[in-house]
Design an enzyme around this catalytic site. Structure first.
Site, short mmCIF file in Angstrom:
data_model
loop_
_atom_site.label_atom_id
_atom_site.label_comp_id
_atom_site.label_asym_id
_atom_site.label_seq_id
_atom_site.Cartn_x
_atom_site.Cartn_y
_atom_site.Cartn_z
N HIS A 1 50.81 50.54 41.02
CA HIS A 1 50.24 49.37 40.33
C HIS A 1 51.09 48.85 39.19
O HIS A 1 50.79 47.82 38.61
CB HIS A 1 48.85 49.71 39.78
CG HIS A 1 48.92 50.56 38.55
ND1 HIS A 1 49.10 51.91 38.61
CD2 HIS A 1 48.87 50.25 37.23
CE1 HIS A 1 49.15 52.41 37.38
NE2 HIS A 1 49.01 51.42 36.53
C1 UD1 Z 1 46.72 48.42 32.87
C2 UD1 Z 1 47.69 48.99 31.82
C3 UD1 Z 1 48.47 50.13 32.43
C4 UD1 Z 1 47.57 51.18 33.04
C5 UD1 Z 1 46.63 50.49 34.04
C6 UD1 Z 1 45.70 51.48 34.67
C7 UD1 Z 1 48.56 47.29 30.23
C8 UD1 Z 1 49.74 46.51 29.83
N1 UD1 Z 1 48.67 47.98 31.40
O1 UD1 Z 1 47.49 47.85 33.91
O2 UD1 Z 1 49.24 50.75 31.41
O3 UD1 Z 1 48.34 52.15 33.70
O4 UD1 Z 1 45.90 49.47 33.34
O5 UD1 Z 1 45.09 50.93 35.81
O6 UD1 Z 1 47.56 47.27 29.54
N2 UD1 Z 1 42.19 43.30 37.68
C9 UD1 Z 1 41.08 43.14 38.47
N3 UD1 Z 1 40.01 43.96 38.24
C10 UD1 Z 1 40.03 44.92 37.27
C11 UD1 Z 1 41.17 45.06 36.49
C12 UD1 Z 1 42.25 44.26 36.71
O7 UD1 Z 1 41.03 42.31 39.36
O8 UD1 Z 1 39.01 45.61 37.10
C13 UD1 Z 1 43.33 42.40 37.87
C14 UD1 Z 1 43.56 41.58 36.61
O9 UD1 Z 1 42.84 40.41 36.59
C15 UD1 Z 1 45.04 41.35 36.66
C16 UD1 Z 1 45.58 42.61 37.34
O10 UD1 Z 1 44.50 43.20 38.04
O11 UD1 Z 1 45.35 40.23 37.45
C17 UD1 Z 1 46.19 43.57 36.37
O12 UD1 Z 1 45.25 44.02 35.41
P1 UD1 Z 1 45.71 44.36 33.91
O13 UD1 Z 1 44.54 44.87 33.15
O14 UD1 Z 1 46.46 43.22 33.34
O15 UD1 Z 1 46.78 45.50 34.04
P2 UD1 Z 1 46.85 46.80 34.96
O16 UD1 Z 1 47.86 46.56 36.01
O17 UD1 Z 1 45.50 47.28 35.40
#
Ligand code: UD1
Length: 300
Positions: free
Chosen positions: A207
Site C-alpha cells: 500500500h
Molecule cells: C497511511 C499512512 C501510512 C500507514 C498506512 C496504514 C500517511 C502519510 N500514511 O497510508 O504510513 O502505513 O496509513 O494503512 O499517513 N482510503 C479509503 N478508506 C480508508 C482509508 C483510506 O478509501 O479507510 C483511501 C483514501 O481516501 C486515500 C487512500 O486510501 O485515497 C490512501 O489513504 P491515506 O490515509 O491517505 O494513506 P494510507 O495509504 O492509508
C-alpha cells in the site's frame, strides 16, 4: 487527575493504541483520564471500526471525520480541528503514535499550544525523505517532549539529531500486541477456512505510496505476484489505495491469479501471518510481525 488526549487515525495506530490504552485504563484509570480523538484518516469500517471492536479500544471521544485528499489538505484540516479539541479539553499531555499524517497534525497542534507531546515509536528512520512517513517522523520527534523508542537503534537516531532529553527505549508496543493476541488469533480466527486455504501459502500486503503511485512500479509488483502465484497460492488483502490504483492503471487482470480479499481485521491478519510460508510486504508493521512470529519475509 492527568488528562491525556490521544490522537489516532490510521490502522497501525489503532493497533498500537490498543496496548497502551489498556494500561492507561486498567492501571492508571483513577489517575489518568484519556480522551481518544480519531482524526478519521482511515474511515472504511474494515480499516477502522473493526479494530476498535476487536482490540477492545475505548470508543473515540471524538471522530473528526477527516479522511482522503492530498497530504497538505488532510494534515491542514486535522491541524485546525485538533487545535479546537485541545483548546476545549485542555489536556496535560498529547499522546501520538507512529508516523502518519494524523501523528504530525497532533504533534504540531499540541506543540503550538505549548502542550507537551509524548511520541510512541519515536526515532525510527528510513533515511528516505521522499516518504511522507519520514517527514512526519522527523518533525513529530523534533517537537515531542517524551520520545518512547522501540529499539536502541531508534535512540541512536535521535541522539544523532541532537535529541537527547526525554528519550527512552521502552521496547516495541507492537511486540506487546503481537504476543497479547497471538493465541487468541489462532483459536478464534476462521480466516484460513473462509478463504479455502491449505497450509502452504504466501501472504502479501502492498500500500505504500512509493510502490502504488508509480504505474510502472505497481505493474512490476503485480506481475511478480502473479508469477509467484504459479508456484504457491498468494493471499492479498487489498488496501483501498492499492485497489483504486490497480484499477486506474488497468492492472486488475494481474489480481486474477491471486486470492484477494478486503483489508482484514487484526486477528485474522495475524492468524494468517502465523500460518503463512512467507510474507511479502511493504508495511512496517507487517514486516515486524513477520519477524516476531519467525516467518520468512521479503520487503519491497
Ligand atoms: C497511511 C499512512 C501510512 C500507514 C498506512 C496504514 C500517511 C502519510 N500514511 O497510508 O504510513 O502505513 O496509513 O494503512 O499517513 N482510503 C479509503 N478508506 C480508508 C482509508 C483510506 O478509501 O479507510 C483511501 C483514501 O481516501 C486515500 C487512500 O486510501 O485515497 C490512501 O489513504 P491515506 O490515509 O491517505 O494513506 P494510507 O495509504 O492509508
Amino acid at each position: 487527575m492527568i488528562k491525556v488526549v490521544t490522537i489516532v487515525g490510521a490502522r497501525p495506530q489503532f493497533i498500537k493504541a490498543s496496548a497502551v490504552s489498556r494500561v492507561i485504563r486498567d492501571l492508571h484509570g483513577g489517575s489518568v483520564e484519556e480522551f481518544i480523538v480519531h482524526t478519521g484518516q482511515h474511515y472504511d469500517e474494515n480499516m477502522s471500526k473493526v479494530f476498535f471492536d476487536e482490540l477492545d479500544i475505548p470508543a473515540p471521544f471524538l471522530n473528526l471525520g477527516i479522511g482522503g485528499g492530498g497530504h497538505g489538505a488532510m494534515t491542514g484540516r486535522m491541524l485546525i480541528s485538533i487545535e479546537e479539541v485541545l483548546l476545549s479539553v485542555k489536556p496535560d499531555w498529547v499522546l501520538i503514535y507512529g508516523d502518519t499524517n494524523s501523528t504530525l497534525a497532533g504533534a504540531l497542534a499540541a506543540s503550538k499550544l505549548n502542550i507537551p507531546v509524548a511520541h510512541v515509536e519515536a526515532g525510527l528512520r528510513s533515511f528516505n525523505m521522499r516518504m511522507p512517513e519520514e517527514i512526519n517522523r522527523i518533525l513529530s520527534d523534533r517537537v515531542s517532549t517524551l520520545l518512547f523508542c522501540p529499539t536502541d537503534a531508534a535512540v541512536k537516531n535521535l541522539f544523532r539529531e541532537g535529541l537527547t532529553t526525554g528519550v527512552t527505549n521502552v521496547g516495541d508496543v507492537m511486540y506487546d500486541v503481537a504476543l497479547y493476541y497471538k493465541a487468541r488469533a489462532q483459536s478464534q480466527s476462521t480466516i484460513q477456512k473462509r478463504l479455502g486455504l491449505q497450509n502452504d501459502f504466501a501472504l502479501v500486503t502492498c500500500h505504500r505510496a512509493e510502490n502504488t503511485d508509480d504505474p510502472n512500479r505497481l505493474r512490476s509488483i503485480m506481475i511478480a505476484l502473479s508469477e509467484i502465484a504459479e508456484r504457491i497460492p498468494v493471499v492479498f488483502p487489498v488496501h483501498p489505495r492499492t485497489r483504486k490504483l490497480v484499477n486506474d492503471y488497468g492492472l486488475a487482470m494481474y489480481l486474477d491469479r491471486l486470492i484477494i480479499c478486503d483489508p482484514l481485521p487484526f486477528l485474522d491478519m495475524i492468524a494468517l501471518e502465523q500460518e503463512s510460508r512467507m510474507i511479502l510486504t511493504d508495511s512496517g508493521g507487517v514486516q515486524k510481525e513477520a519477524f516476531f512470529y519467525g516467518i520468512k519475509k521479503l520487503i519491497f
